[in-house]
Scaffold this active site. Structure first.
Site, PDB file in Angstrom:
ATOM      1  N   GLU A 292       0.795  -1.243   0.000  1.00 13.81           N
ATOM      2  CA  GLU A 292       0.000   0.000   0.000  1.00 13.81           C
ATOM      3  C   GLU A 292       0.824   1.290   0.000  1.00 13.81           C
ATOM      4  O   GLU A 292       0.595   2.176   0.816  1.00 13.81           O
ATOM      5  CB  GLU A 292      -0.961  -0.004   1.200  1.00 13.81           C
ATOM      6  CG  GLU A 292      -1.867  -1.215   1.223  1.00 13.81           C
ATOM      7  CD  GLU A 292      -2.818  -1.255   2.426  1.00 13.81           C
ATOM      8  OE1 GLU A 292      -2.744  -0.362   3.274  1.00 13.81           O
ATOM      9  OE2 GLU A 292      -3.633  -2.190   2.490  1.00 13.81           O
TER      10      GLU A 292
ATOM     11  N   GLU B 253      -6.037 -10.761  -1.253  1.00 12.54           N
ATOM     12  CA  GLU B 253      -6.877 -10.559  -0.062  1.00 12.54           C
ATOM     13  C   GLU B 253      -8.348 -10.486  -0.449  1.00 12.54           C
ATOM     14  O   GLU B 253      -9.065  -9.546  -0.100  1.00 12.54           O
ATOM     15  CB  GLU B 253      -6.466  -9.268   0.668  1.00 12.54           C
ATOM     16  CG  GLU B 253      -4.983  -9.224   0.992  1.00 12.54           C
ATOM     17  CD  GLU B 253      -4.572  -7.953   1.742  1.00 12.54           C
ATOM     18  OE1 GLU B 253      -5.434  -7.268   2.311  1.00 12.54           O
ATOM     19  OE2 GLU B 253      -3.363  -7.675   1.761  1.00 12.54           O
TER      20      GLU B 253
ATOM     21  N   SER C  23     -38.885  31.869   1.849  1.00 12.81           N
ATOM     22  CA  SER C  23     -37.445  32.038   1.700  1.00 12.81           C
ATOM     23  C   SER C  23     -37.108  33.423   1.131  1.00 12.81           C
ATOM     24  O   SER C  23     -37.466  34.426   1.712  1.00 12.81           O
ATOM     25  CB  SER C  23     -36.889  30.898   0.840  1.00 12.81           C
ATOM     26  OG  SER C  23     -35.491  30.880   0.886  1.00 12.81           O
TER      27      SER C  23
HETATM   28  C1  XIL Z   1      -6.227  -6.382   8.185  1.00  8.12           C
HETATM   29  C2  XIL Z   1      -6.560  -7.530   9.122  1.00  8.12           C
HETATM   30  O1  XIL Z   1      -7.443  -8.401   8.483  1.00  8.12           O
HETATM   31  C3  XIL Z   1      -7.167  -6.992  10.392  1.00  8.12           C
HETATM   32  O2  XIL Z   1      -7.335  -8.048  11.332  1.00  8.12           O
HETATM   33  C4  XIL Z   1      -6.260  -5.930  10.987  1.00  8.12           C
HETATM   34  O3  XIL Z   1      -6.881  -5.362  12.109  1.00  8.12           O
HETATM   35  C5  XIL Z   1      -5.971  -4.841   9.978  1.00  8.12           C
HETATM   36  O4  XIL Z   1      -5.422  -5.434   8.825  1.00  8.12           O
HETATM   37  N1  XIL Z   1      -4.864  -4.689   3.612  1.00  8.12           N
HETATM   38  C6  XIL Z   1      -3.900  -5.545   4.044  1.00  8.12           C
HETATM   39  C7  XIL Z   1      -4.173  -6.430   5.208  1.00  8.12           C
HETATM   40  O5  XIL Z   1      -2.858  -5.641   3.423  1.00  8.12           O
HETATM   41  O6  XIL Z   1      -3.024  -6.676   5.952  1.00  8.12           O
HETATM   42  C8  XIL Z   1      -5.237  -5.893   6.070  1.00  8.12           C
HETATM   43  O7  XIL Z   1      -5.548  -6.863   7.076  1.00  8.12           O
HETATM   44  C9  XIL Z   1      -6.446  -5.528   5.248  1.00  8.12           C
HETATM   45  C10 XIL Z   1      -6.125  -4.478   4.251  1.00  8.12           C
END
Ligand code: XIL
Length: 733
Positions: A143, A252, A636
């Site tokens: 990120e 993810e 108004s």
């Molecule tokens: C998230 C986890 O799932 C949570 O448990 C934690 O509180 C915050 O992080 N992008 C990512 C992940 O790369 O590491 C993140 O995971 C979600 C967003």
């Protein structure tokens, strides 16, 4: 026998088996998942790649400089070692979940670059070395690009970036490569299908690779929702990324039940009720995502779900985001993914915009024909298009303000509003109704855009429009009304007291349109004149109310959205007021820029009204042409006009009304006997205290003043309809 079953593949056991030949299927796990025997079994059955959800991140592994804690990461790694599952390492450098010591000194100042690099190298080397045997790829940097679409600097302004610029990215990859020459190294990010952000990711990776930085792959986080991204958006991102890397992972993946997207933690935990339509939405969205991923199996080598089940999800159970529900049972979405089903609903694909070389024309047409056939769309089904929400009643009906035969917008008995508009080629559609930024619409499988307000709307009439791809349009389903100095769509949310402006089978008066010469402006001007049902049938003369609209409106506003004639008819039928004429003309308010109100004197309009229109009305209608039988009121900015004109010309009007249009103070009025009634009102969501204290002061000074506060309404027409209804009963008595 066993061999036969195994090799024919008909007995695919888990997702990982179904996707053999495509890509590995991964899951992000927590400590519970790898210690609970049933969950362990589920992981082993379904997945052949594991990511530690949190436990390999910088902060948990090295909370303080040099003090490593691998207890939790080891537990996950050992589970994987024992079961022969390889891991995606997540993650080495991230602005979040990282100990500040890595970039700050004891005084809290950012470290010099060299020291920061030293600490970063130490961390990366230690972690990578420890899990070399089990980790096959690392998210090295997570990120690092900004979400700010307007930013000139494409990078996130993290402390690491502030210290070293994008060199910190390059160094992180170099250190990881030093530590393990064989592991695959990834750059990982969210909102990675957004065209602006994907371009930034692409350009960063390209620049790095051109400079010899060892980046092997791009991780597309894939925190999506049931509405988006669309297949063509995912497709476009992958197509772009694969021009610069050989490996793409979806790292993810989860699918929210609300409109939010991405890795920024702004989402609400609360999603929707798990209705049949939500189950279908989820299954369809997963089917679409996997269809694109399969299409790109040449470059996609892993797809990882972010958590094992809804119970484990960082998004909460109510978001219903994963293939396994909170009881670890497979959902419809699981079936759609595993069996590679096509979505029940086909989202419209945008036509390819790139012109093809001429010679391929024939082939082109054939393709288009095929695509056309594939796109046979299911008929629109509201029950499926609008996922049920807890607490929202399913009694939506087309609004009273719609054109005949127009099914949308709709409103329910609680005031929730639904929109639907056919705009197959649009990219974004937002309705201005609904708090904050309005209500976003989503394109659904038949090409139309649908959306529902997050909260009930106030009772009464609201102006609105749609913003389509950034431009302003009215909703073709509704009537349009002069408002906001343009034609706006209007919507009627049924009010509990709507009877007073309902059209009934009773004697009705006339709303006539008249044109009068205005010498001061050298033009014919228009007015609407309401005459009561008895007018012309008896020999009587009638008093007159001059009734003004507000800024952005015109002479049509009171008779249309204001329901002035209907309100008068209803009052008269019930014997609640004396019959009188109502005259409505354009108050010349729209020439004033909004915000330029301070300089507005209403001088020109005063001439038109008092010196031109009043004599015209008295000459052409059966009026009682004297001050005691003449009232002026306005809403108004029309209230501002009423105040200034009644004060400047006390000889003309005997009754004054300000609807959400300011107040009189006793000092404003020179002669106590110049006015028979002062009526002041506003909505309870405006400034009722101002009305109440003004009316109290006027009364104390001996004026006949009446205040009215419209319950539960703001600066809108239901406030003013009610105000007219109240004031009319007090006039000319
Ligand atoms: C998230 C986890 O799932 C949570 O448990 C934690 O509180 C915050 O992080 N992008 C990512 C992940 O790369 O590491 C993140 O995971 C979600 C967003």
């Amino acid at each position: 026998m066993l061999l036969l079953v195994g090799s024919c593949g008909a007995w695919a056991q888990g997702l990982k088996d179904a996707y053999k030949g495509y890509f590995t299927i991964g899951v992000a796990v927590n400590q519970r998942n790898v210690t609970n025997p049933e969950q362990q079994a589920l992981i082993v059955r379904e997945f052949n790649s594991v990511t530690a959800e949190n436990d390999m991140k910088p902060q948990p592994t090295e909370p303080r400089q040099g003090q490593f804690d691998f207890s939790r990461a080891d537990r996950i790694a050992n589970f994987c070692r024992q079961n022969g599952i390889k891991m995606r390492g997540h993650c080495l450098m991230w602005h979040s979940q990282i100990g500040e010591w890595i970039y700050k000194d004891e005084q809290g100042e950012l470290l010099p670059k060299e020291e920061f690099f030293k600490r970063m190298r130490e961390h990366i080397h230690t972690v990578v070395n420890r899990y070399k045997d089990v980790v096959y790829c690392w998210d090295v940097v997570n990120e690092a690009m900004t979400d700010d679409r307007n930013a000139t600097d494409p990078y996130r302004q993290s402390p690491m970036y502030k210290i070293a610029g994008d060199e910190f990215i390059a160094q992180a990859f170099r250190y990881a490569r030093e530590a393990d020459p064989d592991v695959l190294l990834f750059y990982n990010d969210y909102n990675e299908t957004d065209p602006v952000k994907s371009r930034r990711i692409y350009e960063m990776v390209k620049k790095m690779k051109d400079n010899g930085v060892p980046i092997d792959g791009i991780g597309m986080q894939g925190h999506y929702n049931i509405y988006g991204p669309k297949e063509d958006e995912i497709d476009a991102a992958i197509t772009l990324y694969k021009t610069v890397v050989k490996h793409i992972h979806m790292t993810e993946l989860d699918v929210r039940a609300n409109e939010e997207m991405g890795g920024a933690l702004q989402f609400s935990q609360e999603g929707m009720e798990v209705s049949d339509s939500l189950k279908q939405h989820l299954a369809d969205q997963y089917a679409r995502i996997f269809r694109v991923l399969r299409k790109h199996k040449d470059v996609i080598d892993n797809v990882t779900f972010w958590n094992l089940s809804d119970r484990d999800s960082w998004l909460g159970v109510r978001n219903y985001p994963l293939p396994f529900d909170s009881e670890y049972q497979p959902k419809m979405a699981y079936d759609y993914i595993k069996n590679m089903r096509n979505p029940e609903w086909q989202l419209p694909q945008r036509p390819a915009r790139q012109p093809r070389p001429q010679g391929q024309q024939g082939q082109n047409q054939r393709r288009r024909g095929q695509r056309g056939q594939q796109q046979q769309r299911a008929p629109f089904n509201a029950a499926l298009a609008f996922p049920e929400k807890p607490g929202v009643k399913e009694d939506f009906k087309p609004c009273a303000t719609n054109l005949a035969r127009q099914g949308y917008p709709q409103v329910n008995s609680q005031g929730y509003v639904r929109f639907r508009i056919e705009l197959p080629e649009a990219k974004s559609v937002v309705s201005t109704i609904g708090g904050g930024g309005g209500t976003p619409l989503h394109q659904c499988y038949d090409g139309s855009w649908v959306g529902q307000t997050a909260k009930p709307e106030d009772e009464g009439f609201h102006y609105y429009h749609l913003t389509v791809d950034g431009g302003l349009v009215t909703d073709p389903g509704t009537h349009i009304y002069a408002g906001g100095a343009r034609y706006e769509s209007g919507i009627e949310v049924p009010a509990h007291d709507q009877d007073f402006y309902a059209i009934k089978n009773i004697p009705h008066g006339n709303m006539s349109e008249v044109l009068f010469w205005s010498e001061s402006t050298k033009q014919m001007r228009r007015a609407f004149v309401y005459t009561p049902p008895t007018y012309g049938k008896d020999k009587k003369k009638y008093p007159v109310l001059y009734l003004q609209h507000g800024w952005g409106e015109d002479e049509t506003s009171w008779s249309r959205q204001g329901c002035a004639g209907i309100i008068m008819d209803n009052l008269l039928a019930e014997g609640k007021c004396v019959p009188f004429i109502v005259v409505m003309t354009y108050g010349m308010t729209n020439e004033v820029r909004f915000g330029g109100l301070g300089d507005f004197t209403a001088k020109d309009f005063e001439t038109v009204l008092v010196d031109e229109l009043v004599p015209f009305i008295d000459n052409n209608f059966r009026t009682i042409a004297k001050k005691e039988s003449r009232a002026m009121a306005g809403l108004s900015m029309g209230g501002m006009e009423t105040k200034t004109i009644t004060l400047r010309r006390p000889e003309v009007f005997g009754y004054y009304g300000l609807f959400s249009g300011g107040t009189y103070s006793p000092e404003d009025i020179k002669d106590k006997n110049q006015v028979k009634l002062i009526f002041e009102s506003c909505g309870s969501k405006e400034n009722p205290d101002g009305i109440n204290s003004s009316v109290a002061a006027l009364k104390a000074a001996g004026f006949n003043a009446v205040g009215y506060v419209s319950d539960g309404t703001a600066h809108e027409f239901l406030t003013w309809r009610r105000s007219l209804y109240q004031m009319a009963q007090l006039l000319f008595k």
